[in-house]
Design an enzyme around this catalytic site. Structure first.
Site, PDB file in Angstrom:
ATOM      1  N   LEU A  63     -28.856   6.965  19.373  1.00  0.00           N
ATOM      2  CA  LEU A  63     -29.559   8.212  19.731  1.00  0.00           C
ATOM      3  C   LEU A  63     -29.387   8.555  21.212  1.00  0.00           C
ATOM      4  CD1 LEU A  63     -32.901   7.914  17.684  1.00  0.00           C
ATOM      5  CD2 LEU A  63     -30.884   9.296  17.151  1.00  0.00           C
ATOM      6  N   ASN A  78     -14.771   1.778  17.076  1.00  0.00           N
ATOM      7  CA  ASN A  78     -14.753   0.326  17.194  1.00  0.00           C
ATOM      8  C   ASN A  78     -15.785  -0.296  16.256  1.00  0.00           C
ATOM      9  OD1 ASN A  78     -14.156  -2.209  18.104  1.00  0.00           O
ATOM     10  ND2 ASN A  78     -15.448  -2.075  19.924  1.00  0.00           N
ATOM     11  N   ASP A 137     -23.299   4.002  11.892  1.00  0.00           N
ATOM     12  CA  ASP A 137     -22.853   3.774  13.278  1.00  0.00           C
ATOM     13  C   ASP A 137     -22.618   5.122  13.974  1.00  0.00           C
ATOM     14  OD1 ASP A 137     -22.137   2.647  15.662  1.00  0.00           O
ATOM     15  OD2 ASP A 137     -20.247   1.797  14.972  1.00  0.00           O
ATOM     16  N   HIS A 192     -21.145  -2.948  10.886  1.00  0.00           N
ATOM     17  CA  HIS A 192     -19.852  -2.276  10.654  1.00  0.00           C
ATOM     18  C   HIS A 192     -18.688  -3.213  10.313  1.00  0.00           C
ATOM     19  CE1 HIS A 192     -19.604  -3.317  14.890  1.00  0.00           C
ATOM     20  NE2 HIS A 192     -20.321  -2.286  15.287  1.00  0.00           N
ATOM     21  N   PHE A 234     -14.941   5.042  22.226  1.00  0.00           N
ATOM     22  CA  PHE A 234     -14.986   4.739  20.803  1.00  0.00           C
ATOM     23  C   PHE A 234     -16.216   5.384  20.176  1.00  0.00           C
ATOM     24  CE2 PHE A 234     -12.631   1.089  22.549  1.00  0.00           C
ATOM     25  CZ  PHE A 234     -11.596   0.946  21.637  1.00  0.00           C
ATOM     26  N   GLY A 235     -16.077   5.955  18.993  1.00  0.00           N
ATOM     27  CA  GLY A 235     -17.266   6.424  18.281  1.00  0.00           C
ATOM     28  C   GLY A 235     -16.999   7.619  17.394  1.00  0.00           C
ATOM     29  N   HIS A 293     -22.635  -7.337  16.461  1.00  0.00           N
ATOM     30  CA  HIS A 293     -21.401  -6.562  16.649  1.00  0.00           C
ATOM     31  C   HIS A 293     -20.294  -7.600  16.829  1.00  0.00           C
ATOM     32  CE1 HIS A 293     -18.877  -3.406  18.802  1.00  0.00           C
ATOM     33  NE2 HIS A 293     -18.328  -4.517  19.230  1.00  0.00           N
TER      34      HIS A 293
HETATM   35  O1  DOR Z   1     -17.272   3.042  18.022  1.00  0.00           O
HETATM   36  C1  DOR Z   1     -18.285   2.573  18.482  1.00  0.00           C
HETATM   37  N1  DOR Z   1     -19.122   3.299  19.256  1.00  0.00           N
HETATM   38  N2  DOR Z   1     -18.560   1.289  18.236  1.00  0.00           N
HETATM   39  C2  DOR Z   1     -19.589   0.653  18.830  1.00  0.00           C
HETATM   40  O2  DOR Z   1     -19.790  -0.504  18.554  1.00  0.00           O
HETATM   41  C3  DOR Z   1     -20.423   1.344  19.826  1.00  0.00           C
HETATM   42  C4  DOR Z   1     -20.406   2.807  19.626  1.00  0.00           C
HETATM   43  C5  DOR Z   1     -20.963   3.587  20.774  1.00  0.00           C
HETATM   44  O3  DOR Z   1     -22.024   3.204  21.303  1.00  0.00           O
HETATM   45  O4  DOR Z   1     -20.372   4.607  21.143  1.00  0.00           O
HETATM   46 ZN    ZN Z   2     -21.033  -1.917  17.027  1.00  0.00          ZN
END
Ligand code: DOR
Ligand code: ZN
Length: 428
Positions: free
Chosen positions: A63, A278, A305, A232, A323-324, A179
């Site tokens: 969040l 990730n 995630d 994940h 990453f995300g 993780h």
């Molecule tokens: O892809 C990811 N984004 N993997 C994670 O473990 C953390 C997350 C993030 O906080 O952006």
């Molecule tokens: Zn993670």
């Protein structure tokens, strides 16, 4: 404050109740479940031809508040959750500052009470600043309402620190969410290591970077007897390790994300940074194994995630993007597309993975629709189709690889504590 959900197919696996029924809600609680209930002045919600589910719970959400409000806030993230069909989310502590003490857990709870439209359950850090060396204030965070501990976003590389964390977590009956990533093996990779990383000229992350840590944490779970939840899960080898741990009777659970059971590394092809995540999107064999793990009960939970980032951060070369992937507003549709509609999971099994099991793992008194339960309800129209439009997301994050995809099977009503917060795909 009365509400009558009329004529839907109620799917409440925790109470072994799956049939057409009405649900009466009074003062935020479920007051009756049965046939032909009288409205008696209650507002009526027509659920004919719809699935009436215990409110969905996403136990892995970022969040971003406090400190990273350009990416997401408790206000925007909980609205995204509501649009996505979730009545509760558990939020990860990798904010700025990291949620590693009581005061920050209290901050999230008070922000959630003032700004949130769904229930928010904070997850505390394992180590101070999630730096991996000194344990966070685990007991204090539990007293303030933390439901689990995790350094998500980063691994706890030091096995002795993880062992001590598990021993403390056990004393406080808190699950440890791991993780699993060996940072050295991950070696600054940006996508799955294999054929496609070679073709695309990008640095790879091997399966082993995940699997050695899954193995380690299962062994530590065995040693300490602590409840360990693998976040994940992305590889066939990890699924097999969890399967073996369960066979041994260990307190180990696992989750998979919709992106990991939907997309392979091939999706990185256009260098769309919306695919950078990730652990990375893996191979076709891994998807097959994750789906098998979901089907045979090895993987207990579907969690998103949800990891929002700003357009500016993602609009760079693949190597430099964070990453995300944002997941809240596509999770139900993807679960129907990949799992329910092809017959891999029944709706009942999906409800276990998106409500019953997350509630059980986090110790929440939710995940069912019995009389007296909190009136958290998700209504899904299994026939409703929609093309994903990231610009319509309530999330500030638009970093999704699923824009333009047509999904079938979507949430149409979300009720939280007896209040309708989403109706006909719009926030109320
Ligand atoms: O892809 C990811 N984004 N993997 C994670 O473990 C953390 C997350 C993030 O906080 O952006
Ligand atoms: Zn993670």
């Amino acid at each position: 404050m009365k509400l009558l959900v009329r004529g839907g197919k109620v799917i409440d696996p925790a109470n072994d109740f799956c049939q057409a029924a009405d649900i009466l809600i009074d003062s935020g609680k479920i007051s009756a479940v049965g046939q032909n209930l009288k409205a008696n002045g209650a507002e009526v919600i027509d659920a004919k031809n719809k699935l009436v589910l215990p409110g969905l719970i996403d136990m892995h959400v970022h969040l971003r508040e406090p400190g990273l409000e350009a990416k997401e806030t408790i206000a925007s993230g909980t609205r995204a959750a509501a649009r996505g069909g979730f009545t509760s989310v558990a939020c990860m502590p990798n904010t700025n500052p990291v949620v590693d003490n009581q005061a920050l857990v209290e901050f999230i709870n008070s922000r959630a009470a003032s700004d949130g439209v769904v229930n928010v359950f904070p997850i505390g850090a394992i180590t101070k600043g999630s730096a991996g060396s000194e344990l966070a204030e685990i007991g204090d965070m539990k007293s303030a309402g933390a439901v689990a501990i995790s350094d998500d976003g980063r691994p706890v590389m030091n096995a002795q620190v993880m062992r001590l964390a598990m021993e403390y977590a056990k004393m406080f009956n808190l699950p440890v969410i791991s993780h699993c990533e060996d940072i050295d093996l991950a070696a600054n990779g940006v996508m799955h290591e294999g054929y496609f990383s070679t073709v695309f000229g990008l640095k790879g992350i091997s399966r082993l970077a995940e699997e050695v840590m899954v193995a380690r944490d299962i062994m530590l779970a065995e040693l300490t007897g602590t409840k360990v939840h693998i976040a994940h899960i992305s590889t066939a080898g990890s699924v097999e390790l969890v399967r073996m741990a369960k066979k041994k009777g260990l307190n180990v659970t696992a989750e998979a994300t919709p992106h990991h059971f939907t997309l392979t590394a091939e999706a990185v092809g256009g260098y769309d940074t919306g695919t950078k995540v990730n652990p990375p999107l893996r191979g076709a064999d891994d998807i097959r194994a994750v789906k098998e793990g979901l089907g045979d009960g090895t993987i207990d939970v579907i969690a998103t995630d949800h990891a929002p980032h700003t357009v500016e951060e993602k609009d760079v070369e693949y190597n430099y993007a964070p990453f995300g992937i944002v997941g809240l507003e596509t999770a139900v549709g993807l679960a129907f597309k990949e799992l329910v509609n092809p017959g891999l999971l029944t709706v009942e099994e999906l409800v276990r993975k998106m409500s019953v099991n997350p509630a059980r793992i986090l110790g929440l008194p939710k995940g069912h629709l019995g009389v007296g339960a909190d009136a958290d309800i998700t209504i899904v129209d299994p026939g409703l189709r929609e093309v994903v439009d990231v610009q319509r997301f309530a999330s500030k994050g638009k970093n999704s690889p699923f824009g333009g995809w047509e999904l079938k099977g979507l949430p149409t009503v979300v009720i939280v504590g007896g209040r309708v917060v989403m109706q006909d795909r719009e926030l109320v």
